[in-house]
Scaffold this motif. Sequence first.
Motif, PDB file in Angstrom:
ATOM      1  N   ALA A   1      -4.653   4.272 -13.199  1.00 15.80           N
ATOM      2  CA  ALA A   1      -5.042   5.275 -12.201  1.00 15.80           C
ATOM      3  C   ALA A   1      -3.876   5.598 -11.263  1.00 15.80           C
ATOM      4  O   ALA A   1      -3.629   6.753 -10.940  1.00 15.80           O
ATOM      5  N   MET A   2      -3.135   4.573 -10.843  1.00 18.00           N
ATOM      6  CA  MET A   2      -2.021   4.816  -9.908  1.00 18.00           C
ATOM      7  C   MET A   2      -0.944   5.689 -10.555  1.00 18.00           C
ATOM      8  O   MET A   2      -0.381   6.567  -9.906  1.00 18.00           O
ATOM      9  N   ARG A   3      -0.638   5.449 -11.834  1.00 12.04           N
ATOM     10  CA  ARG A   3       0.353   6.285 -12.521  1.00 12.04           C
ATOM     11  C   ARG A   3      -0.107   7.742 -12.534  1.00 12.04           C
ATOM     12  O   ARG A   3       0.665   8.659 -12.227  1.00 12.04           O
ATOM     13  N   GLY A   4      -1.382   7.952 -12.876  1.00 10.03           N
ATOM     14  CA  GLY A   4      -1.922   9.318 -12.929  1.00 10.03           C
ATOM     15  C   GLY A   4      -1.868   9.976 -11.550  1.00 10.03           C
ATOM     16  O   GLY A   4      -1.491  11.150 -11.428  1.00 10.03           O
ATOM     17  N   LEU A   5      -2.200   9.225 -10.502  1.00  8.61           N
ATOM     18  CA  LEU A   5      -2.228   9.795  -9.148  1.00  8.61           C
ATOM     19  C   LEU A   5      -0.818  10.135  -8.674  1.00  8.61           C
ATOM     20  O   LEU A   5      -0.606  11.125  -7.974  1.00  8.61           O
ATOM     21  N   ARG A   6       0.165   9.304  -9.037  1.00 11.32           N
ATOM     22  CA  ARG A   6       1.548   9.604  -8.617  1.00 11.32           C
ATOM     23  C   ARG A   6       2.020  10.923  -9.223  1.00 11.32           C
ATOM     24  O   ARG A   6       2.707  11.697  -8.585  1.00 11.32           O
ATOM     25  N   GLU A   7       1.639  11.149 -10.496  1.00 12.37           N
ATOM     26  CA  GLU A   7       2.036  12.407 -11.135  1.00 12.37           C
ATOM     27  C   GLU A   7       1.330  13.597 -10.498  1.00 12.37           C
ATOM     28  O   GLU A   7       1.926  14.634 -10.246  1.00 12.37           O
ATOM     29  N   ARG A   8       0.051  13.409 -10.235  1.00 17.65           N
ATOM     30  CA  ARG A   8      -0.746  14.562  -9.782  1.00 17.65           C
ATOM     31  C   ARG A   8      -0.550  14.875  -8.299  1.00 17.65           C
ATOM     32  O   ARG A   8      -0.644  16.007  -7.882  1.00 17.65           O
ATOM     33  N   PHE A   9      -0.320  13.845  -7.486  1.00 15.76           N
ATOM     34  CA  PHE A   9      -0.155  14.041  -6.034  1.00 15.76           C
ATOM     35  C   PHE A   9       1.173  13.426  -5.578  1.00 15.76           C
ATOM     36  O   PHE A   9       1.189  12.435  -4.850  1.00 15.76           O
ATOM     37  N   PRO A  10       2.300  14.010  -6.028  1.00 13.72           N
ATOM     38  CA  PRO A  10       3.598  13.353  -5.771  1.00 13.72           C
ATOM     39  C   PRO A  10       3.932  13.208  -4.287  1.00 13.72           C
ATOM     40  O   PRO A  10       4.672  12.312  -3.908  1.00 13.72           O
ATOM     41  N   GLY A  11       3.350  14.049  -3.424  1.00 14.17           N
ATOM     42  CA  GLY A  11       3.692  13.954  -1.998  1.00 14.17           C
ATOM     43  C   GLY A  11       2.802  12.992  -1.217  1.00 14.17           C
ATOM     44  O   GLY A  11       3.013  12.812  -0.010  1.00 14.17           O
ATOM     45  N   LEU A  12       1.824  12.387  -1.876  1.00 13.19           N
ATOM     46  CA  LEU A  12       0.866  11.528  -1.161  1.00 13.19           C
ATOM     47  C   LEU A  12       1.201  10.056  -1.427  1.00 13.19           C
ATOM     48  O   LEU A  12       1.052   9.585  -2.563  1.00 13.19           O
ATOM     49  N   PRO A  13       1.673   9.323  -0.396  1.00 12.09           N
ATOM     50  CA  PRO A  13       2.037   7.919  -0.659  1.00 12.09           C
ATOM     51  C   PRO A  13       0.825   7.089  -1.098  1.00 12.09           C
ATOM     52  O   PRO A  13      -0.272   7.252  -0.559  1.00 12.09           O
ATOM     53  N   LEU A  14       1.058   6.226  -2.090  1.00 13.00           N
ATOM     54  CA  LEU A  14       0.036   5.254  -2.499  1.00 13.00           C
ATOM     55  C   LEU A  14       0.483   3.899  -1.974  1.00 13.00           C
ATOM     56  O   LEU A  14       1.641   3.517  -2.145  1.00 13.00           O
ATOM     57  N   VAL A  15      -0.416   3.171  -1.329  1.00  9.78           N
ATOM     58  CA  VAL A  15      -0.059   1.865  -0.767  1.00  9.78           C
ATOM     59  C   VAL A  15      -0.908   0.784  -1.444  1.00  9.78           C
ATOM     60  O   VAL A  15      -2.135   0.896  -1.495  1.00  9.78           O
ATOM     61  N   ALA A  16      -0.246  -0.238  -1.968  1.00 12.33           N
ATOM     62  CA  ALA A  16      -0.954  -1.363  -2.583  1.00 12.33           C
ATOM     63  C   ALA A  16      -0.944  -2.541  -1.610  1.00 12.33           C
ATOM     64  O   ALA A  16       0.130  -3.038  -1.268  1.00 12.33           O
ATOM     65  N   ALA A  17      -2.121  -2.934  -1.139  1.00 11.97           N
ATOM     66  CA  ALA A  17      -2.234  -4.124  -0.283  1.00 11.97           C
ATOM     67  C   ALA A  17      -2.719  -5.256  -1.190  1.00 11.97           C
ATOM     68  O   ALA A  17      -3.876  -5.275  -1.603  1.00 11.97           O
ATOM     69  N   PHE A  18      -1.803  -6.164  -1.525  1.00  8.74           N
ATOM     70  CA  PHE A  18      -2.129  -7.171  -2.541  1.00  8.74           C
ATOM     71  C   PHE A  18      -3.035  -8.267  -1.987  1.00  8.74           C
ATOM     72  O   PHE A  18      -2.836  -8.754  -0.869  1.00  8.74           O
ATOM     73  N   GLU A  19      -4.015  -8.652  -2.823  1.00  9.50           N
ATOM     74  CA  GLU A  19      -4.981  -9.698  -2.459  1.00  9.50           C
ATOM     75  C   GLU A  19      -4.318 -11.052  -2.233  1.00  9.50           C
ATOM     76  O   GLU A  19      -4.884 -11.949  -1.630  1.00  9.50           O
ATOM     77  N   THR A  20      -3.102 -11.192  -2.781  1.00  6.05           N
ATOM     78  CA  THR A  20      -2.379 -12.454  -2.675  1.00  6.05           C
ATOM     79  C   THR A  20      -1.623 -12.573  -1.340  1.00  6.05           C
ATOM     80  O   THR A  20      -1.185 -13.656  -0.970  1.00  6.05           O
ATOM     81  N   GLY A  21      -1.457 -11.446  -0.629  1.00  3.95           N
ATOM     82  CA  GLY A  21      -0.571 -11.417   0.540  1.00  3.95           C
ATOM     83  C   GLY A  21      -0.987 -12.383   1.648  1.00  3.95           C
ATOM     84  O   GLY A  21      -0.131 -13.058   2.242  1.00  3.95           O
ATOM     85  N   PHE A  22      -2.284 -12.454   1.915  1.00  3.91           N
ATOM     86  CA  PHE A  22      -2.768 -13.278   3.029  1.00  3.91           C
ATOM     87  C   PHE A  22      -2.416 -14.758   2.827  1.00  3.91           C
ATOM     88  O   PHE A  22      -2.308 -15.509   3.798  1.00  3.91           O
ATOM     89  N   HIS A  23      -2.250 -15.157   1.578  1.00  4.98           N
ATOM     90  CA  HIS A  23      -2.082 -16.593   1.289  1.00  4.98           C
ATOM     91  C   HIS A  23      -0.630 -17.054   1.234  1.00  4.98           C
ATOM     92  O   HIS A  23      -0.360 -18.205   0.900  1.00  4.98           O
ATOM     93  N   ARG A  24       0.300 -16.204   1.587  1.00  5.10           N
ATOM     94  CA  ARG A  24       1.703 -16.614   1.513  1.00  5.10           C
ATOM     95  C   ARG A  24       2.084 -17.563   2.648  1.00  5.10           C
ATOM     96  O   ARG A  24       3.189 -18.077   2.685  1.00  5.10           O
TER      97      ARG A  24
END
Length: 401
Positions: A130-153
């Motif tokens: 889905a993210m690949r498709g969205l990057r192609e279709r909406f190139p000006g809209l930033p996609l942000v991934a908040a990883f589930e692993t981040g809190f545990h670092r």
Amino acid sequence: MKILVANLGSTSFKYRLFDLGDPAEPVLARGAIDRIGSPSSKVVVKTARGESETSKTVADHGDAVQICLDQLTDPEIGVLADPSEVSAIGFKAVHARNLTGVQIVDDEVLEAMEAFNDVAPAHNPPYVKAMRGLRERFPGLPLVAAFETGFHRTIPEASQRYGIPEEWATKLGVRKWGFHGASHRYISWRIAELMGRKDLKVVSCHLGGSSSLAAIRDGASIACSLGMSPQTGLPHNNRVGDFDVFALPVLLRETGKSLEEVLDVLANHSGLKGLCGANDLRDIETAAQAGDPRAKLALDYFVASIRHYLGAFLLELGGADAIVFTGGIGENSSLIREQTLRDLSWFGIELDPALNASGPVERRVSREGSRVQVWTVPANEELVVARQSQALLQSGRKSSD
Ligand code: ADP
């Protein structure tokens, strides 16, 4: 700043639009689209100005986001004058090789996620697609991934490691990453508000379709029951939980299945479902009450596993100020809470049977005077993702912790 938080399934798209400039009512709109890729999808949206439910053909997640942007700018019920008011789409992303925290999605992030497709098979493949498709279709809209692993670092290095050769951990990323970060992070924020202090020792119990416990000190994770993958720790609805890898050669030899087939059984037909055939806890509770021994075994196994980690984490924290239950099971099953916390008065943990049985979803369920407070709190994971996305965009950086 307005952030669209998306929750993706392989054929579904749910969203909430947050206006983080408005602390009183941050959610401007919410919507859902199901059966993406089939001839007819149900498309629902709700805003402060109204709601609608229609049926449409939705080819892919790009179409779903376009429909969502059209809904948000709809002259009758929309809440935006222009789609460009959406600053970013935030995602609760699960896993990536040697990459965590909050990231602007680019080729490097997608490749790192793809590299762990087989570690998080239910989550990573649909998100990457889905993210690949969205990057192609909406190139000006930033996609942000908040990883589930981040809190545990913040977990101490020794508790993030397995007893394996050094390079497997450092180069290949084979370590205890921990997951459900958005949920445990929200619990750490909310319990601090509810108890009026931040210097708290908390065991957060996220019990749902997948389940984990986290030990949190002063708002930072110091232990999590999930390890390298979201299949470990407690038994999940259909994922195995903790398991000895040296059973694998026996299973391969005796069942004639390939490694992929055995892993599929462990990831999709094990856990509570493997033990008793059912994976919805309501059905398991009903069957156990009717005397089904396998359902009773599944319940007992689940409770024993929660108590195993709870005991370890209470020791790790040196006692606790609060134990918080969240997730579909944690919030709703008085039986699981009661069995998990039975006979723990020596530890200062005492449930109030009436409060535990019923009340508002967010409530204290421990007795007045119980040294450790016990709460049920619904987690607002989307708010966590929206705030993390905003913080990253405001920093002007590509990634943050
Ligand atoms: P997910 O982890 O997939 O987001 P949820 O957090 O919604 O899932 O939790 C789903 C689980 O919650 C299911 O096993 C369901 O049986 C359980 N559940 C929901 N309501 C109740 C209830 N009233 N009593 C017991 N279990 C419940």
